[in-house]
Design a protein around this motif. Structure first.
Motif, PDB file in Angstrom:
ATOM      1  N   THR A  89      27.018   3.358  29.249  1.00 53.10           N
ATOM      2  CA  THR A  89      26.557   4.497  28.468  1.00 53.10           C
ATOM      3  C   THR A  89      26.165   4.031  27.074  1.00 53.10           C
ATOM      4  OG1 THR A  89      28.059   5.980  29.647  1.00 53.10           O
ATOM      5  CG2 THR A  89      27.124   6.774  27.573  1.00 53.10           C
ATOM      6  N   THR A 144      17.702   8.729  26.351  1.00 51.73           N
ATOM      7  CA  THR A 144      18.139   7.410  26.799  1.00 51.73           C
ATOM      8  C   THR A 144      17.445   6.989  28.094  1.00 51.73           C
ATOM      9  OG1 THR A 144      19.980   8.354  28.035  1.00 51.73           O
ATOM     10  CG2 THR A 144      20.420   7.712  25.761  1.00 51.73           C
ATOM     11  N   ALA A 153      19.372  -0.825  28.189  1.00 54.04           N
ATOM     12  CA  ALA A 153      19.346   0.609  27.865  1.00 54.04           C
ATOM     13  C   ALA A 153      18.735   0.799  26.491  1.00 54.04           C
ATOM     14  CB  ALA A 153      20.758   1.200  27.890  1.00 54.04           C
ATOM     15  N   TYR A 161      18.003   3.671  31.196  1.00 52.04           N
ATOM     16  CA  TYR A 161      18.861   2.590  31.672  1.00 52.04           C
ATOM     17  C   TYR A 161      18.146   1.798  32.762  1.00 52.04           C
ATOM     18  CZ  TYR A 161      22.675   5.227  29.490  1.00 52.04           C
ATOM     19  OH  TYR A 161      23.480   5.895  28.604  1.00 52.04           O
ATOM     20  N   ASN A 167      22.992   1.848  35.637  1.00 44.85           N
ATOM     21  CA  ASN A 167      23.033   3.305  35.630  1.00 44.85           C
ATOM     22  C   ASN A 167      24.312   3.803  36.289  1.00 44.85           C
ATOM     23  OD1 ASN A 167      21.949   5.700  34.857  1.00 44.85           O
ATOM     24  ND2 ASN A 167      20.248   5.678  36.288  1.00 44.85           N
TER      25      ASN A 167
END
Length: 125
Positions: free
Chosen positions: A69, A58, A49, A60, A65
């Motif tokens: 986070t 952002t 990420a 990922y 995903n």
């Protein structure tokens, strides 16, 4: 120059959670795009990420995903990776990376000039 120090790795059971931290210091720290990569023995570093410094956008890799986070606190120059619902295949050494360049795709290690020492994440089944 940017210095990166990771923390937060460890051993967790499948389905558990961990939060990795990456503290950045140096003149360019606050203006660096930052990312997490991971690596298992015998393979290259895999993009996980990234987060930009200017607008916090952002990206990922598909496999994380919805479970991971990425975030950053610009005032403190700290980046985080909250990892939930961990799987055994997430086991790897996780590296924090930073760059002030934009001349390569965000998901390639070549873009990043600065790297942390790595932190081991082990997920048991």
């Amino acid at each position: 120059q940017v210095r990166l120090v990771e923390s937060g790795g460890g051993l967790v059971q499948a389905g558990g959670s961990l939060r990795l931290s990456c503290a950045a210091s140096g003149r360019a720290a606050s203006h660096s795009d930052m990312a997490w990569f991971r690596q298992v023995p015998g393979k290259g570093r895999e993009f996980v990420a990234d987060v930009t410094w200017n607008d916090g956008s952002t990206n990922y890799v598909d496999s994380v995903n919805g479970r991971f986070t990425i975030s950053r606190e610009n005032g403190k120059n700290v980046m985080y990776l909250q990892m939930n619902n961990l799987r055994p295949e997430d086991t790897a050494v996780y590296y924090c990376a930073a760059t002030t360049r934009a001349n390569s795709p965000y998901y390639t290690p070549d873009l990043y000039d600065y790297w942390g020492q790595g932190t081991q994440v082990t997920v048991s089944s």
